[in-house]
Design a protein around this motif. Sequence first.
Motif, PDB file in Angstrom:
ATOM      1  N   ALA A   1       6.754  15.591  -0.146  1.00  0.00           N
ATOM      2  CA  ALA A   1       5.529  14.980   0.388  1.00  0.00           C
ATOM      3  C   ALA A   1       5.758  13.483   0.527  1.00  0.00           C
ATOM      4  O   ALA A   1       6.603  12.906  -0.161  1.00  0.00           O
ATOM      5  CB  ALA A   1       4.351  15.242  -0.554  1.00  0.00           C
ATOM      6  N   ASP A   2       5.023  12.859   1.430  1.00  0.00           N
ATOM      7  CA  ASP A   2       5.012  11.398   1.549  1.00  0.00           C
ATOM      8  C   ASP A   2       6.346  10.811   1.997  1.00  0.00           C
ATOM      9  O   ASP A   2       6.863   9.873   1.385  1.00  0.00           O
ATOM     10  CB  ASP A   2       4.543  10.766   0.228  1.00  0.00           C
ATOM     11  CG  ASP A   2       3.166  11.229  -0.171  1.00  0.00           C
ATOM     12  OD1 ASP A   2       2.191  10.799   0.468  1.00  0.00           O
ATOM     13  OD2 ASP A   2       3.054  12.072  -1.100  1.00  0.00           O
ATOM     14  N   THR A   3       6.875  11.352   3.088  1.00  0.00           N
ATOM     15  CA  THR A   3       8.069  10.745   3.679  1.00  0.00           C
ATOM     16  C   THR A   3       7.693   9.474   4.437  1.00  0.00           C
ATOM     17  O   THR A   3       8.464   8.511   4.484  1.00  0.00           O
ATOM     18  CB  THR A   3       8.763  11.741   4.637  1.00  0.00           C
ATOM     19  OG1 THR A   3       8.788  13.036   4.032  1.00  0.00           O
ATOM     20  CG2 THR A   3      10.181  11.301   4.942  1.00  0.00           C
ATOM     21  N   HIS A   4       6.517   9.468   5.049  1.00  0.00           N
ATOM     22  CA  HIS A   4       6.000   8.290   5.770  1.00  0.00           C
ATOM     23  C   HIS A   4       6.942   7.805   6.864  1.00  0.00           C
ATOM     24  O   HIS A   4       7.267   6.615   6.939  1.00  0.00           O
ATOM     25  CB  HIS A   4       5.647   7.172   4.786  1.00  0.00           C
ATOM     26  CG  HIS A   4       4.361   7.410   4.075  1.00  0.00           C
ATOM     27  ND1 HIS A   4       3.138   7.166   4.648  1.00  0.00           N
ATOM     28  CD2 HIS A   4       4.113   7.938   2.845  1.00  0.00           C
ATOM     29  CE1 HIS A   4       2.172   7.511   3.808  1.00  0.00           C
ATOM     30  NE2 HIS A   4       2.740   7.988   2.696  1.00  0.00           N
ATOM     31  N   LEU A   5       7.359   8.730   7.720  1.00  0.00           N
ATOM     32  CA  LEU A   5       8.189   8.354   8.867  1.00  0.00           C
ATOM     33  C   LEU A   5       7.369   7.492   9.818  1.00  0.00           C
ATOM     34  O   LEU A   5       6.173   7.726  10.025  1.00  0.00           O
ATOM     35  CB  LEU A   5       8.677   9.618   9.569  1.00  0.00           C
ATOM     36  CG  LEU A   5       9.547  10.521   8.685  1.00  0.00           C
ATOM     37  CD1 LEU A   5       9.689  11.904   9.305  1.00  0.00           C
ATOM     38  CD2 LEU A   5      10.912   9.896   8.437  1.00  0.00           C
TER      39      LEU A   5
ATOM     40  N   GLY B   1       2.367  16.959   3.352  1.00  0.00           N
ATOM     41  CA  GLY B   1       1.537  15.861   3.812  1.00  0.00           C
ATOM     42  C   GLY B   1       2.136  14.479   3.783  1.00  0.00           C
ATOM     43  O   GLY B   1       3.076  14.189   3.066  1.00  0.00           O
ATOM     44  N   ASP B   2       1.561  13.607   4.627  1.00  0.00           N
ATOM     45  CA  ASP B   2       2.066  12.242   4.839  1.00  0.00           C
ATOM     46  C   ASP B   2       3.557  12.274   5.205  1.00  0.00           C
ATOM     47  O   ASP B   2       4.341  11.441   4.745  1.00  0.00           O
ATOM     48  CB  ASP B   2       1.822  11.347   3.618  1.00  0.00           C
ATOM     49  CG  ASP B   2       0.390  10.850   3.522  1.00  0.00           C
ATOM     50  OD1 ASP B   2      -0.461  11.292   4.320  1.00  0.00           O
ATOM     51  OD2 ASP B   2       0.114  10.017   2.634  1.00  0.00           O
ATOM     52  N   ILE B   3       3.919  13.201   6.042  1.00  0.00           N
ATOM     53  CA  ILE B   3       5.296  13.256   6.538  1.00  0.00           C
ATOM     54  C   ILE B   3       5.500  12.096   7.504  1.00  0.00           C
ATOM     55  O   ILE B   3       6.581  11.519   7.582  1.00  0.00           O
ATOM     56  CB  ILE B   3       5.580  14.608   7.231  1.00  0.00           C
ATOM     57  CG1 ILE B   3       5.233  15.760   6.282  1.00  0.00           C
ATOM     58  CG2 ILE B   3       7.030  14.693   7.699  1.00  0.00           C
ATOM     59  CD1 ILE B   3       5.882  15.683   4.906  1.00  0.00           C
TER      60      ILE B   3
ATOM     61  N   ASN C   1      -3.367  12.585   4.457  1.00  0.00           N
ATOM     62  CA  ASN C   1      -4.386  11.749   5.086  1.00  0.00           C
ATOM     63  C   ASN C   1      -3.824  10.776   6.115  1.00  0.00           C
ATOM     64  O   ASN C   1      -4.550  10.313   6.995  1.00  0.00           O
ATOM     65  CB  ASN C   1      -5.174  10.985   4.013  1.00  0.00           C
ATOM     66  CG  ASN C   1      -4.278  10.280   3.019  1.00  0.00           C
ATOM     67  OD1 ASN C   1      -3.412  10.908   2.406  1.00  0.00           O
ATOM     68  ND2 ASN C   1      -4.463   8.983   2.832  1.00  0.00           N
ATOM     69  N   HIS C   2      -2.524  10.461   6.038  1.00  0.00           N
ATOM     70  CA  HIS C   2      -1.964   9.549   7.042  1.00  0.00           C
ATOM     71  C   HIS C   2      -1.458  10.281   8.277  1.00  0.00           C
ATOM     72  O   HIS C   2      -1.306   9.663   9.331  1.00  0.00           O
ATOM     73  CB  HIS C   2      -0.825   8.718   6.431  1.00  0.00           C
ATOM     74  CG  HIS C   2      -1.328   7.648   5.511  1.00  0.00           C
ATOM     75  ND1 HIS C   2      -1.931   6.493   5.971  1.00  0.00           N
ATOM     76  CD2 HIS C   2      -1.350   7.577   4.156  1.00  0.00           C
ATOM     77  CE1 HIS C   2      -2.299   5.752   4.939  1.00  0.00           C
ATOM     78  NE2 HIS C   2      -1.963   6.381   3.823  1.00  0.00           N
ATOM     79  N   ASP C   3      -1.160  11.564   8.157  1.00  0.00           N
ATOM     80  CA  ASP C   3      -0.567  12.293   9.290  1.00  0.00           C
ATOM     81  C   ASP C   3      -1.462  12.266  10.538  1.00  0.00           C
ATOM     82  O   ASP C   3      -0.973  12.315  11.651  1.00  0.00           O
ATOM     83  CB  ASP C   3      -0.314  13.761   8.906  1.00  0.00           C
ATOM     84  CG  ASP C   3       0.841  13.902   7.917  1.00  0.00           C
ATOM     85  OD1 ASP C   3       1.880  13.275   8.125  1.00  0.00           O
ATOM     86  OD2 ASP C   3       0.681  14.665   6.942  1.00  0.00           O
TER      87      ASP C   3
ATOM     88  N   GLY D   1       1.090  15.636  -3.648  1.00  0.00           N
ATOM     89  CA  GLY D   1       1.765  14.359  -3.382  1.00  0.00           C
ATOM     90  C   GLY D   1       0.739  13.248  -3.467  1.00  0.00           C
ATOM     91  O   GLY D   1      -0.021  13.156  -4.422  1.00  0.00           O
ATOM     92  N   HIS D   2       0.712  12.368  -2.456  1.00  0.00           N
ATOM     93  CA  HIS D   2      -0.354  11.390  -2.236  1.00  0.00           C
ATOM     94  C   HIS D   2      -0.269  10.145  -3.112  1.00  0.00           C
ATOM     95  O   HIS D   2      -0.431   9.045  -2.618  1.00  0.00           O
ATOM     96  CB  HIS D   2      -1.724  12.054  -2.407  1.00  0.00           C
ATOM     97  CG  HIS D   2      -2.876  11.182  -2.053  1.00  0.00           C
ATOM     98  ND1 HIS D   2      -3.025  10.612  -0.802  1.00  0.00           N
ATOM     99  CD2 HIS D   2      -3.961  10.746  -2.782  1.00  0.00           C
ATOM    100  CE1 HIS D   2      -4.143   9.889  -0.778  1.00  0.00           C
ATOM    101  NE2 HIS D   2      -4.713   9.955  -1.972  1.00  0.00           N
ATOM    102  N   THR D   3      -0.059  10.295  -4.420  1.00  0.00           N
ATOM    103  CA  THR D   3      -0.052   9.112  -5.285  1.00  0.00           C
ATOM    104  C   THR D   3       1.299   8.398  -5.257  1.00  0.00           C
ATOM    105  O   THR D   3       1.404   7.270  -5.739  1.00  0.00           O
ATOM    106  CB  THR D   3      -0.359   9.493  -6.745  1.00  0.00           C
ATOM    107  OG1 THR D   3       0.690  10.338  -7.224  1.00  0.00           O
ATOM    108  CG2 THR D   3      -1.685  10.232  -6.858  1.00  0.00           C
ATOM    109  N   HIS D   4       2.321   9.053  -4.742  1.00  0.00           N
ATOM    110  CA  HIS D   4       3.685   8.511  -4.674  1.00  0.00           C
ATOM    111  C   HIS D   4       4.286   8.316  -6.053  1.00  0.00           C
ATOM    112  O   HIS D   4       5.238   7.547  -6.210  1.00  0.00           O
ATOM    113  CB  HIS D   4       3.729   7.191  -3.886  1.00  0.00           C
ATOM    114  CG  HIS D   4       3.370   7.347  -2.437  1.00  0.00           C
ATOM    115  ND1 HIS D   4       3.713   6.411  -1.475  1.00  0.00           N
ATOM    116  CD2 HIS D   4       2.707   8.325  -1.768  1.00  0.00           C
ATOM    117  CE1 HIS D   4       3.278   6.818  -0.295  1.00  0.00           C
ATOM    118  NE2 HIS D   4       2.653   7.974  -0.450  1.00  0.00           N
ATOM    119  N   LYS D   5       3.767   8.978  -7.035  1.00  0.00           N
ATOM    120  CA  LYS D   5       4.267   8.818  -8.400  1.00  0.00           C
ATOM    121  C   LYS D   5       4.404  10.202  -9.042  1.00  0.00           C
ATOM    122  O   LYS D   5       3.439  10.978  -9.045  1.00  0.00           O
ATOM    123  CB  LYS D   5       3.280   7.967  -9.207  1.00  0.00           C
ATOM    124  CG  LYS D   5       3.777   7.631 -10.583  1.00  0.00           C
ATOM    125  CD  LYS D   5       2.766   6.750 -11.284  1.00  0.00           C
ATOM    126  CE  LYS D   5       3.175   6.527 -12.728  1.00  0.00           C
ATOM    127  NZ  LYS D   5       2.108   5.884 -13.499  1.00  0.00           N
TER     128      LYS D   5
END
Length: 343
Positions: A72-76, A134-136, A165-167, A306-310
């Motif tokens: 989760a949370d790759t944030h491409l 999520g947040d890929i 939520n960012h996708d 995912g989401h919290t990045h921690k």
Amino acid sequence: MKSPQSIMTRRRLLQAVTAGSILGPVCTQGAAPDAAAPSATGSLRAGFAIDEVRVRLYSPQVTQPVKVVMLADTHLFRDDERGAPFREYSGRMAKAYNQTRHFRTLQPTQPEACFEETLQTAQKEHAAALFLVGDIVSFPSEAAIEWVQSRLTPLSIPWRYTAGNHDWHYEGLPGTSAELRKEWSEKRLRPLHQGHDPLMSVLDVGGVRVVMLDNSTYEIQPEQLAFFKAQVATGKPLVLMVHIPLYAPGRPVGFGCGHPAWGAKVDKGFTIERRPPWRQEGHTAVTLEFHREVFAAPNLLGVFAGHTHKATLDVLNGIPQVVAGANATGAHLVIEVLPPPTV
Ligand SMILES: [Fe+2]
């Protein structure tokens, strides 16, 4: 050699973790808990263990081991001229994760390299499936989504996706979160959903049913609650994957799905994210009921988010909720579901 006292202390810790009485933060990176223990009566759970990114869930209902990889949370943030009309809405997030530090080496890296490394890990591990939670992408960039597809298509293992939520979020575009999720899921994220319902789907992997629910607005819709109840009613061993972690006592509203404090009063992010504040009256009865149903489900082996990045672990009613670190740093989870250990 361990002293009798240290052995006793560790045993008490394991019992406490398994019983769900430890609810505080336990980082899954570095020294991690090992909580294998007998199952409670009527439960399909027989303990769990975590070693860095590897999570083992034990169940007497499972006869053949199952292994999957979750990220989760790759944030491409790749973009091209098609994104030019949206730069006003994508600018902040396009710069957010351009360079990251690898979660293991702490050396500089970047999200595309980390995503590809995780796909290689899934193949090396001979994972039976890959879950993208999520947040890929940091915003619904056509170029970034095409790049993801180009990397997933050659994979020899099945994969499933649920949104973060960012996708689907271009910051500053008018509309409620639910409206924007629907609009941009249809316009951009459709290829990642592969024809499955974007809000809810399952994939049976061996004898384990993986349930994916989109809670990227922090909330659960009535049809998602009904869907989850129907999965529990099957009696099959279940694993739940959601982008936003479910409320756990002591956690901030980043663990916002079902958090009793969630709502407009505590929403500190809506200005910078240029979106409507969270619901004025807090969570709906449906979202709160969903939270109760999840942690009462006797056949639910674990929740992954995912989401919290921690990377964190909470245990509620004996059910582990494991949050993965950001895949933008290479973090991911290798999840194994196994018969109970014999020793
Ligand atoms: Fe994220």
